[in-house]
Design an enzyme around this catalytic site. Structure first.
Site, PDB file in Angstrom:
ATOM      1  N   SER A 175       4.522   2.614   0.870  1.00 41.44           N
ATOM      2  CA  SER A 175       4.385   1.172   1.058  1.00 41.44           C
ATOM      3  C   SER A 175       4.588   0.356  -0.221  1.00 41.44           C
ATOM      4  O   SER A 175       4.880  -0.828  -0.136  1.00 41.44           O
ATOM      5  CB  SER A 175       3.019   0.855   1.662  1.00 41.44           C
ATOM      6  OG  SER A 175       1.986   1.471   0.928  1.00 41.44           O
ATOM      7  N   HIS A 200       5.113   2.322   7.828  1.00 40.40           N
ATOM      8  CA  HIS A 200       6.240   1.466   7.438  1.00 40.40           C
ATOM      9  C   HIS A 200       7.579   1.970   7.980  1.00 40.40           C
ATOM     10  O   HIS A 200       8.606   1.344   7.752  1.00 40.40           O
ATOM     11  CB  HIS A 200       6.321   1.333   5.920  1.00 40.40           C
ATOM     12  CG  HIS A 200       5.374   0.328   5.357  1.00 40.40           C
ATOM     13  ND1 HIS A 200       5.579  -1.027   5.453  1.00 40.40           N
ATOM     14  CD2 HIS A 200       4.191   0.484   4.712  1.00 40.40           C
ATOM     15  CE1 HIS A 200       4.576  -1.674   4.883  1.00 40.40           C
ATOM     16  NE2 HIS A 200       3.714  -0.774   4.425  1.00 40.40           N
ATOM     17  N   LYS A 229       2.705  -3.582  12.115  1.00 40.58           N
ATOM     18  CA  LYS A 229       3.791  -4.029  11.236  1.00 40.58           C
ATOM     19  C   LYS A 229       5.001  -4.417  12.078  1.00 40.58           C
ATOM     20  O   LYS A 229       4.994  -5.495  12.671  1.00 40.58           O
ATOM     21  CB  LYS A 229       4.061  -2.945  10.193  1.00 40.58           C
ATOM     22  CG  LYS A 229       2.879  -2.889   9.199  1.00 40.58           C
ATOM     23  CD  LYS A 229       2.924  -1.772   8.218  1.00 40.58           C
ATOM     24  CE  LYS A 229       1.745  -1.941   7.261  1.00 40.58           C
ATOM     25  NZ  LYS A 229       1.151  -0.691   6.830  1.00 40.58           N
TER      26      LYS A 229
HETATM   27  C1  LIG Z   1      -0.296  -0.440   6.640  1.00 43.83           C
HETATM   28  C2  LIG Z   1      -0.470   1.019   6.544  1.00 43.83           C
HETATM   29  C3  LIG Z   1      -1.453   1.681   7.263  1.00 43.83           C
HETATM   30  C4  LIG Z   1      -2.485   0.923   8.060  1.00 43.83           C
HETATM   31  O1  LIG Z   1      -1.965   0.370   9.203  1.00 43.83           O
HETATM   32  P1  LIG Z   1      -2.748  -0.836   9.915  1.00 43.83           P
HETATM   33  O2  LIG Z   1      -2.259  -0.774  11.307  1.00 43.83           O
HETATM   34  O3  LIG Z   1      -2.403  -2.082   9.189  1.00 43.83           O
HETATM   35  O4  LIG Z   1      -4.211  -0.515   9.809  1.00 43.83           O
HETATM   36  C5  LIG Z   1      -1.508   3.059   7.202  1.00 43.83           C
HETATM   37  N1  LIG Z   1      -0.629   3.764   6.445  1.00 43.83           N
HETATM   38  C6  LIG Z   1       0.329   3.156   5.724  1.00 43.83           C
HETATM   39  C7  LIG Z   1       1.275   3.977   4.930  1.00 43.83           C
HETATM   40  C8  LIG Z   1       0.436   1.768   5.738  1.00 43.83           C
HETATM   41  O5  LIG Z   1       1.369   1.162   5.011  1.00 43.83           O
END
Ligand SMILES: *Cc1c(COP(=O)(O)O)cnc(C)c1O
Length: 405
Positions: A188, A216, A247
């Protein structure tokens, strides 16, 4: 009465910690969005080009998703009223899980309240203290928390270093515990891709469980956004696939895909599933509509990748360090602009905002000391004009602050 608490000595150490952040220049306030999550929107009263959201495919305000949410609310109300295992499993929750399982070509799927709880709840429940977790050093915080909660022994390999992962596996090969290899599909903070195929080889060689966090990568990589497992043609080789609905999918939630027994086990043992209320029906219905769109509007993904290629090329041409020198090279719509110093990075981010570009500054401890950066994220809905204007602002502001000479 709200002032009375700040006079009490009990939490003074928090005030001291905040003062330290202020001194370092990494203290921040939350920016408040006043309209819709979109390529151009209003934060704190200022209209900005938004390079900070994870709204990769512009689904946060897609008319069909809004409709699905409203329709589900009309029919089923606003809340589920219980945790899934007591009385809070609605038909729409089951439909979403079945839909995702079909999309990902796996036996079964369980949806959690967030990607965070999907990771933390899964890692912590499928392993115990006699087991080993072989984890990339840049894996997401939710994996790290899940690993700690599991009480398994955690072995961290250098970022994307498959040979190092193998060394760690060899060290524990004769131990009786189970081994789990875990990587993010897309990282990320740097936007690079985890070596899922090579880690699958290792998992098979050493009999380890293979797990990928595709937060992601969901909606971004693979056919119609099926994720990194599809991108690397690793179907049937990854025991536990985590994805997010927060996302690219545009709403909220996380899911785990795998065998029927994995999912059944998580229904019985994953603590966020057992002890926290399920999604409102509107969220589940929205996500169902989003998966339909991934298949019916593939042009969104094409636009996302067109924008990504254009924006990266232009940032490089201007002379920004966009990774690949002292940090990993991005291969996805996440493009970091490496600044180095945390304070300078935050100053750059604030100046960009004042000039009409929203791009988050990210410093230690989210990224290593000395690797602070502005993170930019493309979406399918940015127009060429948005991007050109953002690039011009980035260049001008960087020159003014001495970031570019
Ligand atoms: C954003 C993210 C999460 C968490 O996801 P949410 O649905 O926002 O709780 C988990 N792992 C990674 C790699 C992320 O970038």
């Amino acid at each position: 009465m709200s002032t009375a608490l700040s006079q009490r000595p009990q939490l003074k150490h928090l005030t001291a910690a905040l003062d330290e952040l202020r001194q370092k220049g990494t203290y921040f306030r939350l920016r408040v969005l006043e309209d819709v999550q979109a390529p151009v929107c209003t934060y704190d009263g200022r209209k900005v080009i938004n390079l900070a959201s994870n709204n990769y495919l512009g689904l946060c305000d897609h008319p069909k998703l809004r409709e699905a949410a409203i329709e589900a609310t009309r029919k089923y109300g606003v809340g589920s009223g219980a945790v899934r295992t007591i009385a809070g499993t609605m038909k729409v929750h089951m439909e979403l899980e079945e839909k995702i399982a079909r999309f990902k070509n796996v036996e079964a799927c369980v949806v959690f309240q967030s990607g965070f709880t999907a990771n933390a709840g899964t890692v912590s429940s499928i392993l115990g203290k006699e087991d080993f977790i072989i984890s990339d050093e840049l894996n997401h915080a939710s994996i790290i928390d899940g690993a700690r909660l599991s009480r398994a022994k955690i072995k961290v390999f250098r970022h994307r270093d498959v040979d190092h992962a193998e060394e760690l596996l060899q060290e524990v090969a004769h131990e009786p515990g189970r081994k789990l290899i875990i990587t993010d599909g897309v990282f990320s903070m740097d936007g690079d891709i985890g070596p899922v195929d090579k880690l699958c080889d290792l998992a098979e060689k050493y009999g380890a469980i293979m797990m990928v966090d595709d937060a992601h990568a969901s909606g971004v990589l693979g056919r119609n956004g099926r994720g990194s497992v599809d991108h690397f043609h690793c179907h049937g080789r990854v025991d536990v696939q985590v994805g997010t609905l927060s996302k690219a999918i545009g709403a909220l939630g996380g899911y785990v895909c795998g065998s029927r027994d994995l999912i059944d086990y998580l229904y019985h043992r994953a603590r966020p599933f057992l002890f926290s209320t399920s999604h409102p029906p509107a969220v589940a219905a929205t996500c169902i509509a989003a998966f339909d769109l991934l298949e019916s509007e593939p042009e969104r993904m094409e636009r996302l990748w067109d924008n990504t290629r254009y924006f990266k090329a232009e940032l490089g041409r201007i002379g920004f360090d966009i990774g690949g020198k002292t940090t990993p090279a991005s291969e996805t719509p996440i493009t970091p602009i490496i600044i180095g110093d945390g304070k300078k990075t935050m100053e750059f981010s604030r100046a960009l905002f004042d000039a009409g570009v929203m791009a988050t500054g990210i410093a230690f401890p989210t990224v290593p000391e000395g690797k602070a950066r502005i993170r930019t994220i493309m979406t399918s809905e940015h127009t060429r004009q948005h991007l050109d204007q953002a690039l011009e602002t980035l260049e001008k502001t960087a020159r003014r602050l001495g970031i570019l000479s």
